[in-house]
Design a protein around this motif. Structure first.
Motif, PDB file in Angstrom:
ATOM      1  N   PHE A  47       0.197   8.486  -0.682  1.00 60.24           N
ATOM      2  CA  PHE A  47       0.472   9.298  -1.862  1.00 60.24           C
ATOM      3  C   PHE A  47       0.935  10.705  -1.467  1.00 60.24           C
ATOM      4  CE2 PHE A  47      -2.034   5.897  -3.443  1.00 60.24           C
ATOM      5  CZ  PHE A  47      -1.638   5.726  -4.758  1.00 60.24           C
ATOM      6  N   LEU A  88      -6.576   9.680  -7.258  1.00 55.76           N
ATOM      7  CA  LEU A  88      -7.630   8.981  -6.513  1.00 55.76           C
ATOM      8  C   LEU A  88      -7.807   7.564  -7.056  1.00 55.76           C
ATOM      9  CD1 LEU A  88     -10.333  11.777  -6.131  1.00 55.76           C
ATOM     10  CD2 LEU A  88      -8.596  11.036  -4.501  1.00 55.76           C
ATOM     11  N   ARG A 146      -4.891   4.999   6.369  1.00 56.64           N
ATOM     12  CA  ARG A 146      -5.557   4.279   5.291  1.00 56.64           C
ATOM     13  C   ARG A 146      -4.596   3.286   4.634  1.00 56.64           C
ATOM     14  NH1 ARG A 146      -7.774   7.407   0.040  1.00 56.64           N
ATOM     15  NH2 ARG A 146      -5.540   7.433  -0.401  1.00 56.64           N
ATOM     16  N   ALA A 147      -3.326   3.711   4.481  1.00 58.91           N
ATOM     17  CA  ALA A 147      -2.355   2.839   3.820  1.00 58.91           C
ATOM     18  C   ALA A 147      -1.953   1.667   4.715  1.00 58.91           C
ATOM     19  CB  ALA A 147      -1.126   3.642   3.409  1.00 58.91           C
ATOM     20  N   ASN A 154       0.836  -1.196   0.000  1.00 58.19           N
ATOM     21  CA  ASN A 154       0.000   0.000   0.000  1.00 58.19           C
ATOM     22  C   ASN A 154       0.864   1.236   0.000  1.00 58.19           C
ATOM     23  OD1 ASN A 154      -2.440  -1.766   1.851  1.00 58.19           O
ATOM     24  ND2 ASN A 154      -2.703  -0.949  -0.194  1.00 58.19           N
ATOM     25  N   MET A 155       0.253   2.331  -0.440  1.00 56.96           N
ATOM     26  CA  MET A 155       1.035   3.532  -0.685  1.00 56.96           C
ATOM     27  C   MET A 155       0.387   4.734  -0.006  1.00 56.96           C
ATOM     28  SD  MET A 155       2.872   4.554  -4.036  1.00 56.96           S
ATOM     29  CE  MET A 155       2.662   5.928  -5.047  1.00 56.96           C
ATOM     30  N   PHE A 200     -11.636   1.828   3.359  1.00 59.67           N
ATOM     31  CA  PHE A 200     -11.839   1.539   1.927  1.00 59.67           C
ATOM     32  C   PHE A 200     -11.172   0.227   1.508  1.00 59.67           C
ATOM     33  CE2 PHE A 200     -10.951   1.770  -2.594  1.00 59.67           C
ATOM     34  CZ  PHE A 200     -12.128   2.263  -3.108  1.00 59.67           C
ATOM     35  N   ARG A 210     -14.901  15.063   7.081  1.00 60.37           N
ATOM     36  CA  ARG A 210     -14.553  14.944   5.665  1.00 60.37           C
ATOM     37  C   ARG A 210     -13.109  15.413   5.474  1.00 60.37           C
ATOM     38  NH1 ARG A 210     -18.694  13.733   1.487  1.00 60.37           N
ATOM     39  NH2 ARG A 210     -20.500  13.312   2.791  1.00 60.37           N
ATOM     40  N   SER A 249       0.016  13.622  -2.628  1.00 66.69           N
ATOM     41  CA  SER A 249      -1.083  14.563  -2.379  1.00 66.69           C
ATOM     42  C   SER A 249      -2.095  13.951  -1.408  1.00 66.69           C
ATOM     43  CB  SER A 249      -1.764  14.898  -3.696  1.00 66.69           C
ATOM     44  OG  SER A 249      -2.183  13.699  -4.323  1.00 66.69           O
ATOM     45  N   ASP A 269      -4.592   0.869  -5.543  1.00 69.14           N
ATOM     46  CA  ASP A 269      -3.595   0.485  -4.543  1.00 69.14           C
ATOM     47  C   ASP A 269      -4.253  -0.168  -3.335  1.00 69.14           C
ATOM     48  OD1 ASP A 269      -0.770   0.730  -3.562  1.00 69.14           O
ATOM     49  OD2 ASP A 269      -1.807   1.802  -1.965  1.00 69.14           O
ATOM     50  N   ALA A 303      -4.255  11.887  -1.745  1.00 71.26           N
ATOM     51  CA  ALA A 303      -5.296  11.226  -2.541  1.00 71.26           C
ATOM     52  C   ALA A 303      -6.405  10.663  -1.665  1.00 71.26           C
ATOM     53  CB  ALA A 303      -4.688  10.123  -3.428  1.00 71.26           C
ATOM     54  N   LEU A 304      -6.831  11.422  -0.671  1.00 75.66           N
ATOM     55  CA  LEU A 304      -7.985  10.998   0.137  1.00 75.66           C
ATOM     56  C   LEU A 304      -9.236  11.163  -0.715  1.00 75.66           C
ATOM     57  CD1 LEU A 304      -7.095  12.659   3.548  1.00 75.66           C
ATOM     58  CD2 LEU A 304      -6.737  10.297   2.847  1.00 75.66           C
ATOM     59  N   PHE A 305     -10.191  10.237  -0.540  1.00 80.15           N
ATOM     60  CA  PHE A 305     -11.417  10.327  -1.328  1.00 80.15           C
ATOM     61  C   PHE A 305     -12.287  11.434  -0.745  1.00 80.15           C
ATOM     62  CE2 PHE A 305     -10.278   5.686  -1.432  1.00 80.15           C
ATOM     63  CZ  PHE A 305      -9.614   5.786  -2.635  1.00 80.15           C
ATOM     64  N   PRO A 306     -12.532  12.508  -1.525  1.00 80.95           N
ATOM     65  CA  PRO A 306     -13.175  13.692  -0.947  1.00 80.95           C
ATOM     66  C   PRO A 306     -14.631  13.467  -0.570  1.00 80.95           C
ATOM     67  CG  PRO A 306     -12.860  13.971  -3.312  1.00 80.95           C
ATOM     68  CD  PRO A 306     -12.166  12.696  -2.927  1.00 80.95           C
ATOM     69  N   HIS A 307     -15.274  12.445  -1.162  1.00 77.79           N
ATOM     70  CA  HIS A 307     -16.696  12.238  -0.900  1.00 77.79           C
ATOM     71  C   HIS A 307     -16.925  11.230   0.223  1.00 77.79           C
ATOM     72  CE1 HIS A 307     -15.258   9.258  -3.646  1.00 77.79           C
ATOM     73  NE2 HIS A 307     -16.375   8.563  -3.613  1.00 77.79           N
ATOM     74  N   MET A 308     -15.838  10.794   0.883  1.00 77.37           N
ATOM     75  CA  MET A 308     -16.000   9.842   1.990  1.00 77.37           C
ATOM     76  C   MET A 308     -15.419  10.460   3.250  1.00 77.37           C
ATOM     77  SD  MET A 308     -14.733   6.336   0.242  1.00 77.37           S
ATOM     78  CE  MET A 308     -15.218   5.888  -1.409  1.00 77.37           C
TER      79      MET A 308
END
Lengths: 382, 293
Positions: free
Chosen positions: A100, B192, A165-166, A97-98, A117, A149, A102, B198, A104-109
């Protein structure tokens, strides 16, 4: 040698010839059109390591990381993780797992759904996911933030969520792509320590990509300096800093004054190297990596040099040069002097600011002598 | 000048525009809806009249009552809403893959591809519909091709059917769906999808859990941009559709131009507008509220 003492309790498996590496990279090559991003890279990383890939932009460090994640397919070479060839494994089936750059969090969750996830993709039960998310939130000290959020979090909090998350799926390998580059200096330092702490507690193997040498030096068990798609040098931070193998690593990791010369004599203590630019000799300790008569580069770290006022007419001696102070940079905790030698060569000398004094011992345009001990002269193999 | 005043000044121009070009015409249409049909030009009696030396307002509610009573009109409304909804859905099904492909195309391809989507607008709308008649009629190109290939033995009735009508509406309104979808898809952070992969999501799950929900605002915008004009669409059902497609646009046209019943036509138009604006306003209000949260 035992430089940069290993962290308490941590072994140094890379010194054990019998130890099986956890991650083996063999001949990894990737081209983008004419550009060679990775050029036959070989690298072994052991279980539980905190390994840093350090390099400038375009050095191939991010490409290597993305190959490990499976987001980029290499043109040639193999990746073996825990004995398993990763070639045919798509990113969504890799035990990797990575975190990231930026985040890269999911903005709608919300935070909890972001962290859960990966577990949801595995089909884990609700209860399992809930417990693991709570565990991860506690690990990164974000309890009570599960319902927030991502856009309601600060940069540092987002970094923690991305890390949680990773880690949630207990990956065999955690990849971190410039994880702290978005944070300001103080927060970055605090988060660095926390990352190391979490790495030690979870025992996960970390591979971090960074262009920040301080970050790599403070966190990594070992690091690789990358240059144009190849590994310029691999070693512990101490090894690479004290024994750089080339001008590139000497100047990339920290700063170094580079002097050019010819190995003229071997002495019991070390070598006598005649400077090819000035009329003086450089003394070094130990056996030089190149034979008598060869042209070499010698690296001397600025903090290993002494600076003092010199009398008019003072001359060069063994490990001693004379020049004028062109500029002084005051950093608070230390001074950096830029000394120009006759003929224009510039040296960088740093001195700790040991005593609180109002008058500088050395001033602009002063004639100064710069000297160093033989053990500070590092004769570069390349 | 205070900040509030400056803001008001900035808002003044669009407000003025709305008042002159939207509110005033609507007020006129609405007032005609309450008038009584009469001989003459314009063919309705004024609302304000002198009766026995006094200015009196005479509102006529018969037009509105007729709309409620006669199922002919209600059916036309419902049919229009259904046709518009199905058309918007068809546009979504066709337009989403297009928008996604353009958004994922290499950057230098995106503008040319978008231009191709808008290209049909550079030809007259009526010409393009007439071209479809040429393609779909009994001796048209499509039937000719199918006959030549031996797929069919007699020409199919394609023109003047529901199929032709949906085809025409979907074809004409497709760019209105593709553009907002593209706009919302292209700004999604590609990292995303990397993160989803990943974390173990195969591509189809990444699409369902990341791409699709994040493009919801684009879907809503595209749906409304197709749905709203399609409800009142007159030309396409008239030229391509069957006689059974008594959509509200056609009914309006008949009442206004053939029956010259301006008050009834105005009532039809006013009810249509309110029926569209109210749910959208409600939706907007809810959506905006959610974003504030």
């Amino acid at each position: 040698m035992n430089l940069a003492a290993p962290r308490p309790g941590s072994a140094e498996p890379w010194r054990d010839p019998g130890a099986e590496p956890f991650l083996q990279i063999e001949g990894l090559t990737k081209r983008f059109g004419d550009f060679v991003a990775l050029d036959r890279v070989d690298l072994s990383i052991w279980r539980g390591e905190f390994f840093a890939l350090l390099g400038g932009s375009g050095s191939g460090k991010s490409t290597l990381l993305r190959c490990l994640a499976g987001l980029i397919e290499p043109d040639a070479g193999r990746i073996l993780l825990d004995g398993q060839d990763m070639a045919q494994v798509p990113p969504y089936r890799r035990p990797v797992n990575m975190m990231f750059q930026s985040y890269a969090l999911f903005p709608h969750m919300d935070v909890a759904r972001n962290i859960g996830f990966g577990l949801r993709q595995e089909g884990a039960s609700r209860a399992v996911i809930r417990d693991r998310v709570a565990e991860m939130l506690a690990l990164v000290r974000m309890e009570g933030f599960g319902a927030r959020r991502p856009d309601e979090l600060s940069g540092g909090q987002r970094a923690r969520v991305a890390l949680a998350r990773a880690l949630a799926k207990r990956p065999k390998l955690l990849l971190l792509d410039e994880p702290l580059s978005a944070l300001d200096k103080n927060l970055r330092e605090a988060t660095q320590f926390e990352l190391v702490n979490i790495q030690e507690r979870t025992g996960t193997t970390f591979v971090i990509v960074t262009h920040d040498q301080e970050e790599a030096m403070t966190m990594a068990t070992r690091l690789a300096v990358m240059d144009r798609g190849t590994l310029a040098q691999v070693g512990t931070p101490g090894e690479v800093y004290e024994f750089p193998n080339s001008r590139f690593t000497a100047e990339f990791l920290g700063t170094a004054n580079i002097l050019e010369g010819v190995v003229e004599a071997l002495t019991p203590a070390g070598a006598r190297i005649g400077s090819s630019e000035y009329d003086f000799d450089i003394l070094s300790e130990g056996e030089p990596p190149k034979p008598l008569g060869s042209r070499v580069f010698v690296a001397i770290r600025p903090e290993r040099m002494r600076i003092e006022r010199a009398q008019e007419g003072a001359d060069f001696g063994d490990n001693r040069v004379v020049g004028r102070v062109r500029d002084i940079a005051y950093f608070g905790d230390f001074f950096v002097y830029y000394v120009v030698l006759e003929g224009g060569k510039e040296l960088r000398v740093s001195q700790p600011n040991l005593r609180r004094i109002t008058e500088r011992p050395v001033d602009w345009d002063d004639l100064v002598a710069v000297s160093w001990a033989p053990e500070a002269s590092v004769v570069l193999p390349e | 000048m205070s900040a509030a005043r400056r803001r008001l000044l900035v808002l003044l121009l669009p407000l003025l525009w709305m008042a002159v070009f939207f509110l005033a015409p609507f007020a006129i249409v609405l007032s005609i809806a309450f008038a009584e049909a009469a001989e003459g030009l314009p063919p309705y009696a004024p609302l304000l009249r002198w009766v026995d030396g006094a200015l009196t307002l005479q509102l006529n509610f018969q037009n509105l009552a007729l709309l409620a009573e006669d199922s002919y009109y209600l059916d036309a409304y419902l049919l229009s809403l259904r046709v518009a909804a199905i058309s918007a859905l068809l546009c979504l099904l066709v337009g989403y893959p297009m928008a996604l492909a353009i958004a994922r195309a290499p950057e230098r391809w995106r503008v040319p591809l978008l231009l191709l989507v808008i290209l049909p607008f550079w030809t007259s709308f009526l010409l393009r519909i007439t071209a479809w008649i040429g393609i779909l009629q009994d001796q048209g190109w499509l039937n000719g091709l199918l006959l030549a290939l031996g797929v069919i033995e007699a020409p199919l009735q394609l023109l003047y059917t529901e199929f032709a009508m949906y085809l025409g509406i979907t074809y004409c309104y497709l760019p209105f769906m593709v553009l907002p979808l593209y706009a919302s898809l292209v700004k999604q952070d590609p990292a995303l999808l990397d993160a989803a992969a990943d974390l173990g999501a195969p591509p189809w799950r990444s699409f369902l859990t990341i791409t699709l929900p994040l493009s919801l605002p684009g879907i809503v915008a595209g749906f409304l941009l197709v749905f709203i004009p399609a409800v009142g669409e007159f030309v396409i059902p008239e030229l391509l559709g069957g006689p059974g497609a008594q959509l509200i646009g056609r009914v309006l046209w008949t009442e206004f131009f053939q029956n010259r019943d301006w008050p009834l036509a105005s009532a039809l138009a006013s009810v249509l507008l309110l029926a569209l604006v109210l749910p959208i306003a409600l939706f907007q209000w809810r959506f905006a509220g959610e974003r504030r949260r």
